[in-house]
Design a protein around this motif. Sequence first.
Motif, mmCIF file in Angstrom:
data_model
loop_
_atom_site.group_PDB
_atom_site.id
_atom_site.type_symbol
_atom_site.label_atom_id
_atom_site.label_comp_id
_atom_site.label_asym_id
_atom_site.label_seq_id
_atom_site.Cartn_x
_atom_site.Cartn_y
_atom_site.Cartn_z
ATOM 1 N N HIS A 281 0.849 -1.189 0.000
ATOM 2 C CA HIS A 281 0.000 0.000 0.000
ATOM 3 C C HIS A 281 0.881 1.233 0.000
ATOM 4 C CE1 HIS A 281 -4.031 -1.741 0.846
ATOM 5 N NE2 HIS A 281 -3.270 -2.772 1.137
ATOM 6 N N ALA A 282 0.336 2.340 -0.469
ATOM 7 C CA ALA A 282 1.119 3.559 -0.610
ATOM 8 C C ALA A 282 1.401 4.230 0.723
ATOM 9 C CB ALA A 282 0.399 4.540 -1.533
ATOM 10 N N ALA A 283 0.531 4.100 1.687
ATOM 11 C CA ALA A 283 0.740 4.807 2.947
ATOM 12 C C ALA A 283 0.495 3.861 4.108
ATOM 13 C CB ALA A 283 -0.203 6.008 3.039
ATOM 14 N N GLY A 284 0.942 4.259 5.260
ATOM 15 C CA GLY A 284 0.814 3.408 6.432
ATOM 16 C C GLY A 284 1.825 2.279 6.372
ATOM 17 N N ALA A 285 1.770 1.379 7.307
ATOM 18 C CA ALA A 285 2.758 0.304 7.375
ATOM 19 C C ALA A 285 2.479 -0.793 6.361
ATOM 20 C CB ALA A 285 2.797 -0.280 8.781
ATOM 21 N N GLY A 286 1.474 -0.622 5.535
ATOM 22 C CA GLY A 286 1.143 -1.648 4.558
ATOM 23 C C GLY A 286 -0.114 -2.368 4.977
ATOM 24 N N ALA A 287 -0.350 -3.482 4.343
ATOM 25 C CA ALA A 287 -1.567 -4.233 4.609
ATOM 26 C C ALA A 287 -1.389 -5.210 5.766
ATOM 27 C CB ALA A 287 -1.994 -4.989 3.357
ATOM 28 N N VAL A 288 -0.267 -5.147 6.417
ATOM 29 C CA VAL A 288 0.011 -6.094 7.497
ATOM 30 C C VAL A 288 -0.982 -5.861 8.636
ATOM 31 C CG1 VAL A 288 1.686 -6.931 9.160
ATOM 32 C CG2 VAL A 288 2.460 -6.135 6.938
ATOM 33 N N THR A 289 -1.759 -6.902 8.912
ATOM 34 C CA THR A 289 -2.629 -6.798 10.068
ATOM 35 C C THR A 289 -1.851 -7.259 11.291
ATOM 36 O OG1 THR A 289 -3.502 -9.044 9.895
ATOM 37 C CG2 THR A 289 -4.691 -7.308 8.666
ATOM 38 N N LEU A 290 -2.330 -6.899 12.437
ATOM 39 C CA LEU A 290 -1.718 -7.348 13.685
ATOM 40 C C LEU A 290 -1.757 -8.872 13.748
ATOM 41 C CD1 LEU A 290 -0.391 -6.173 16.170
ATOM 42 C CD2 LEU A 290 -2.649 -6.060 17.240
ATOM 43 N N GLU A 291 -2.850 -9.459 13.265
ATOM 44 C CA GLU A 291 -2.974 -10.912 13.249
ATOM 45 C C GLU A 291 -1.929 -11.536 12.317
ATOM 46 O OE1 GLU A 291 -6.247 -14.439 12.367
ATOM 47 O OE2 GLU A 291 -6.850 -12.345 12.159
ATOM 48 N N ASP A 292 -1.716 -10.950 11.124
ATOM 49 C CA ASP A 292 -0.687 -11.430 10.192
ATOM 50 C C ASP A 292 0.684 -11.433 10.867
ATOM 51 O OD1 ASP A 292 -2.476 -11.606 8.026
ATOM 52 O OD2 ASP A 292 -1.884 -9.649 7.199
ATOM 53 N N TYR A 293 1.004 -10.313 11.483
ATOM 54 C CA TYR A 293 2.303 -10.143 12.151
ATOM 55 C C TYR A 293 2.487 -11.183 13.255
ATOM 56 C CZ TYR A 293 5.403 -8.085 15.687
ATOM 57 O OH TYR A 293 6.354 -7.876 16.656
ATOM 58 N N ASN A 294 1.477 -11.297 14.127
ATOM 59 C CA ASN A 294 1.587 -12.244 15.246
ATOM 60 C C ASN A 294 1.664 -13.685 14.756
ATOM 61 O OD1 ASN A 294 1.733 -10.390 17.379
ATOM 62 N ND2 ASN A 294 -0.483 -10.192 17.467
ATOM 63 N N THR A 295 0.892 -14.031 13.746
ATOM 64 C CA THR A 295 0.920 -15.383 13.190
ATOM 65 C C THR A 295 2.280 -15.682 12.584
ATOM 66 O OG1 THR A 295 -1.453 -15.363 12.772
ATOM 67 C CG2 THR A 295 -0.147 -16.939 11.501
ATOM 68 N N TYR A 296 2.847 -14.707 11.865
ATOM 69 C CA TYR A 296 4.154 -14.910 11.241
ATOM 70 C C TYR A 296 5.240 -15.131 12.307
ATOM 71 C CZ TYR A 296 8.175 -14.650 8.283
ATOM 72 O OH TYR A 296 9.347 -14.966 7.646
ATOM 73 N N CYS A 297 5.282 -14.253 13.297
ATOM 74 C CA CYS A 297 6.298 -14.377 14.355
ATOM 75 C C CYS A 297 6.138 -15.688 15.114
ATOM 76 C CB CYS A 297 6.229 -13.196 15.306
ATOM 77 S SG CYS A 297 6.768 -11.631 14.567
ATOM 78 N N ASP A 298 4.911 -16.072 15.408
ATOM 79 C CA ASP A 298 4.652 -17.324 16.116
ATOM 80 C C ASP A 298 5.140 -18.520 15.298
ATOM 81 O OD1 ASP A 298 3.531 -18.884 18.288
ATOM 82 O OD2 ASP A 298 1.869 -19.364 16.957
ATOM 83 N N GLY A 299 5.001 -18.438 13.995
ATOM 84 C CA GLY A 299 5.383 -19.519 13.104
ATOM 85 C C GLY A 299 6.886 -19.745 13.000
#
Length: 131
Positions: free
Chosen positions: A5-23
């Motif tokens: 996305h052009a602005a903000g941190a992107g389309a990364v949801t908090l759930e995406d981030y937490n799921t990725y780190c947990d994985g």
Amino acid sequence: MGQRHAAGAGAVTLEDYNTYCDGLGQTTHVVQWGGSHVWKIGGKVFAMGTPDGDHLAACTFKVRPISFHILKEQPGCQGAPYLASRGMKWIQRFSDETLSDDDLKDYITESFRLIGGALSKKKQRELGLIE
């Protein structure tokens, strides 16, 4: 972790981030420091996500010195507040102008490896990181 996305941190949801780190495995998660989602390996922080509602407003992670030198000057990134001012090589990504969501995942994985590799050999064995 989503589309660019052009602005903000992107389309990364908090759930995406937490799921990725947990994985990544052998990780622990805690919400601290004003609501940040902090991920650790062996009790040491490797990623901090600052939420903005359901999305990630910023993500902070450890990098190699050359990556720090390059990324700290790029749009959407900066030396991580507090950490970088103390000489630590941590970057905060607050928009996807330079780092796409996929690139962010790669840097989070690298941070996990850097932090895990700096643990004592005994701790690395306990976590199954080495034989």
